[in-house]
Design a protein around this motif. Structure first.
Motif, PDB file in Angstrom:
ATOM      1  N   GLY A   1       0.780  -1.239   0.000  1.00  0.00           N
ATOM      2  CA  GLY A   1       0.000   0.000   0.000  1.00  0.00           C
ATOM      3  C   GLY A   1       0.806   1.280   0.000  1.00  0.00           C
ATOM      4  N   SER A   2       2.113   1.190  -0.077  1.00  0.00           N
ATOM      5  CA  SER A   2       2.892   2.428  -0.043  1.00  0.00           C
ATOM      6  C   SER A   2       2.772   3.163  -1.376  1.00  0.00           C
ATOM      7  CB  SER A   2       4.359   2.146   0.292  1.00  0.00           C
ATOM      8  OG  SER A   2       4.942   1.307  -0.667  1.00  0.00           O
ATOM      9  N   GLN A   3       2.865   4.456  -1.316  1.00  0.00           N
ATOM     10  CA  GLN A   3       2.673   5.321  -2.470  1.00  0.00           C
ATOM     11  C   GLN A   3       3.607   4.958  -3.623  1.00  0.00           C
ATOM     12  OE1 GLN A   3       0.292   7.770  -2.168  1.00  0.00           O
ATOM     13  NE2 GLN A   3       0.469   8.114  -4.367  1.00  0.00           N
ATOM     14  N   GLY A   4       3.041   4.747  -4.793  1.00  0.00           N
ATOM     15  CA  GLY A   4       3.848   4.456  -5.971  1.00  0.00           C
ATOM     16  C   GLY A   4       4.311   3.016  -6.067  1.00  0.00           C
ATOM     17  N   ALA A   5       4.020   2.219  -5.055  1.00  0.00           N
ATOM     18  CA  ALA A   5       4.488   0.834  -5.065  1.00  0.00           C
ATOM     19  C   ALA A   5       3.323  -0.137  -5.070  1.00  0.00           C
ATOM     20  CB  ALA A   5       5.381   0.581  -3.859  1.00  0.00           C
ATOM     21  N   GLU A   6       2.131   0.369  -5.410  1.00  0.00           N
ATOM     22  CA  GLU A   6       0.922  -0.453  -5.336  1.00  0.00           C
ATOM     23  C   GLU A   6       1.010  -1.672  -6.237  1.00  0.00           C
ATOM     24  OE1 GLU A   6       0.918   2.756  -6.124  1.00  0.00           O
ATOM     25  OE2 GLU A   6      -0.343   3.858  -4.705  1.00  0.00           O
ATOM     26  N   ASN A   7       1.661  -1.493  -7.388  1.00  0.00           N
ATOM     27  CA  ASN A   7       1.690  -2.580  -8.354  1.00  0.00           C
ATOM     28  C   ASN A   7       3.047  -3.271  -8.429  1.00  0.00           C
ATOM     29  OD1 ASN A   7      -0.975  -2.304  -8.988  1.00  0.00           O
ATOM     30  ND2 ASN A   7      -0.648  -1.147 -10.867  1.00  0.00           N
ATOM     31  N   ASN A   8       3.835  -3.160  -7.375  1.00  0.00           N
ATOM     32  CA  ASN A   8       5.093  -3.895  -7.359  1.00  0.00           C
ATOM     33  C   ASN A   8       4.802  -5.392  -7.235  1.00  0.00           C
ATOM     34  OD1 ASN A   8       6.298  -1.421  -7.404  1.00  0.00           O
ATOM     35  ND2 ASN A   8       7.609  -1.769  -5.631  1.00  0.00           N
ATOM     36  N   VAL A   9       5.492  -6.161  -8.038  1.00  0.00           N
ATOM     37  CA  VAL A   9       5.241  -7.600  -8.042  1.00  0.00           C
ATOM     38  C   VAL A   9       6.553  -8.374  -8.006  1.00  0.00           C
ATOM     39  CG1 VAL A   9       3.093  -7.356  -9.370  1.00  0.00           C
ATOM     40  CG2 VAL A   9       5.250  -7.755 -10.584  1.00  0.00           C
ATOM     41  N   GLY A  10       6.453  -9.643  -7.636  1.00  0.00           N
ATOM     42  CA  GLY A  10       7.558 -10.568  -7.803  1.00  0.00           C
ATOM     43  C   GLY A  10       7.356 -11.261  -9.135  1.00  0.00           C
ATOM     44  N   LEU A  11       8.447 -11.535  -9.833  1.00  0.00           N
ATOM     45  CA  LEU A  11       8.338 -12.129 -11.167  1.00  0.00           C
ATOM     46  C   LEU A  11       9.287 -13.298 -11.348  1.00  0.00           C
ATOM     47  CD1 LEU A  11       8.385  -8.907 -13.425  1.00  0.00           C
ATOM     48  CD2 LEU A  11       6.382 -10.281 -12.817  1.00  0.00           C
ATOM     49  N   ALA A  12       8.831 -14.291 -12.098  1.00  0.00           N
ATOM     50  CA  ALA A  12       9.711 -15.323 -12.630  1.00  0.00           C
ATOM     51  C   ALA A  12       9.913 -14.936 -14.084  1.00  0.00           C
ATOM     52  CB  ALA A  12       9.071 -16.695 -12.523  1.00  0.00           C
ATOM     53  N   VAL A  13      11.089 -14.443 -14.404  1.00  0.00           N
ATOM     54  CA  VAL A  13      11.352 -13.929 -15.747  1.00  0.00           C
ATOM     55  C   VAL A  13      11.863 -15.051 -16.639  1.00  0.00           C
ATOM     56  CG1 VAL A  13      12.621 -12.218 -17.105  1.00  0.00           C
ATOM     57  CG2 VAL A  13      11.883 -11.658 -14.770  1.00  0.00           C
ATOM     58  N   LEU A  14      11.199 -15.225 -17.764  1.00  0.00           N
ATOM     59  CA  LEU A  14      11.560 -16.301 -18.682  1.00  0.00           C
ATOM     60  C   LEU A  14      12.511 -15.761 -19.749  1.00  0.00           C
ATOM     61  CD1 LEU A  14       7.966 -17.743 -19.135  1.00  0.00           C
ATOM     62  CD2 LEU A  14       9.622 -18.256 -17.341  1.00  0.00           C
ATOM     63  N   ASN A  15      13.800 -15.851 -19.471  1.00  0.00           N
ATOM     64  CA  ASN A  15      14.809 -15.443 -20.438  1.00  0.00           C
ATOM     65  C   ASN A  15      15.118 -16.618 -21.344  1.00  0.00           C
ATOM     66  OD1 ASN A  15      15.945 -12.683 -19.863  1.00  0.00           O
ATOM     67  ND2 ASN A  15      15.992 -13.597 -17.825  1.00  0.00           N
ATOM     68  N   PRO A  16      15.574 -16.341 -22.562  1.00  0.00           N
ATOM     69  CA  PRO A  16      15.971 -17.458 -23.431  1.00  0.00           C
ATOM     70  C   PRO A  16      17.066 -18.311 -22.790  1.00  0.00           C
ATOM     71  CG  PRO A  16      15.836 -15.423 -24.686  1.00  0.00           C
ATOM     72  CD  PRO A  16      15.674 -15.052 -23.234  1.00  0.00           C
ATOM     73  N   GLU A  17      17.880 -17.692 -21.922  1.00  0.00           N
ATOM     74  CA  GLU A  17      18.999 -18.426 -21.308  1.00  0.00           C
ATOM     75  C   GLU A  17      18.615 -19.077 -19.993  1.00  0.00           C
ATOM     76  OE1 GLU A  17      19.235 -14.907 -21.394  1.00  0.00           O
ATOM     77  OE2 GLU A  17      19.777 -14.842 -23.507  1.00  0.00           O
ATOM     78  N   GLY A  18      17.457 -18.780 -19.498  1.00  0.00           N
ATOM     79  CA  GLY A  18      17.075 -19.368 -18.224  1.00  0.00           C
ATOM     80  C   GLY A  18      16.074 -18.505 -17.499  1.00  0.00           C
ATOM     81  N   VAL A  19      15.569 -19.057 -16.411  1.00  0.00           N
ATOM     82  CA  VAL A  19      14.564 -18.349 -15.625  1.00  0.00           C
ATOM     83  C   VAL A  19      15.243 -17.691 -14.448  1.00  0.00           C
ATOM     84  CG1 VAL A  19      12.490 -18.619 -14.221  1.00  0.00           C
ATOM     85  CG2 VAL A  19      12.796 -20.027 -16.259  1.00  0.00           C
ATOM     86  N   TYR A  20      14.921 -16.465 -14.160  1.00  0.00           N
ATOM     87  CA  TYR A  20      15.399 -15.915 -12.909  1.00  0.00           C
ATOM     88  C   TYR A  20      14.305 -15.156 -12.190  1.00  0.00           C
ATOM     89  CZ  TYR A  20      16.294 -11.273 -14.896  1.00  0.00           C
ATOM     90  OH  TYR A  20      16.163 -10.049 -15.486  1.00  0.00           O
ATOM     91  N   PHE A  21      14.507 -15.015 -10.912  1.00  0.00           N
ATOM     92  CA  PHE A  21      13.462 -14.472 -10.054  1.00  0.00           C
ATOM     93  C   PHE A  21      13.833 -13.089  -9.569  1.00  0.00           C
ATOM     94  CE2 PHE A  21      13.269 -19.027 -10.030  1.00  0.00           C
ATOM     95  CZ  PHE A  21      11.912 -19.257 -10.249  1.00  0.00           C
TER      96      PHE A  21
END
Ligand code: ZN
Ligand code: ZN
Length: 111
Positions: A40-60
Motif C-alpha cells: 500500500g505504499s505510495q507508488g508501489a501499489e503494483n510492485n510484483v515478484g516475477l519469474a522472468v523467462l529469459n531465453p537463457e534461463g529463468v530468474y526471479f
C-alpha cells in the motif's frame, strides 16, 4: 489495460537492462507474476515478484515496479517534429521516445 491490477499467475513483460554501449538492447521478456506486494505504499501499489523467462534461463525478481512507458509529448510548436522518432530518442522540445525502463514490468503490448 494499465489500470488492471496484477495478480499471481498472470503473464506480463519484464524489461531487461540494456548495456550503455548498446551490445545488449533493453528487451521485453515474458514473466509470470509470483507475488503481489500489496504494502500500500505510495507508488508501489503494483510492485510484483516475477519469474522472468529469459531465453537463457529463468530468474526471479522481487518488488519489480510497473512502468507502462508512454511517449512523452513535446511542444506542439517544435520545428523538428518530423524528426521525432528514430534515430532521435529525445528532442529539445521535451519529446521523449516511448520506452520502458530496464528492471520494470508492463502489460504485454497489443500487437
Ligand atoms: Zn513489452
Ligand atoms: Zn521536438
Amino acid at each position: 489495460m494499465s489500470h488492471q491490477k496484477p495478480s499471481v499467475g498472470r503473464i506480463v513483460h519484464y524489461v531487461s537492462y540494456g548495456t550503455p554501449g548498446g551490445e545488449y538492447k533493453s528487451e521485453c521478456r515474458a514473466a509470470i507474476v509470483t507475488e503481489v506486494l500489496a504494502d500500500g505504499s505510495q507508488g508501489a501499489e503494483n510492485n510484483v515478484g516475477l519469474a522472468v523467462l529469459n531465453p537463457e534461463g529463468v530468474y526471479f525478481n522481487r518488488a519489480v515496479p510497473q512502468d507502462e512507458g508512454a511517449e512523452t509529448p513535446g511542444s506542439p510548436d517544435c520545428p523538428n517534429k518530423a524528426g521525432h522518432g528514430s534515430p532521435f530518442r529525445y528532442c529539445g522540445c521535451g519529446w521523449m521516445e516511448a520506452g520502458h525502463c530496464g528492471g520494470t514490468w508492463h502489460w504485454p503490448e497489443r500487437v
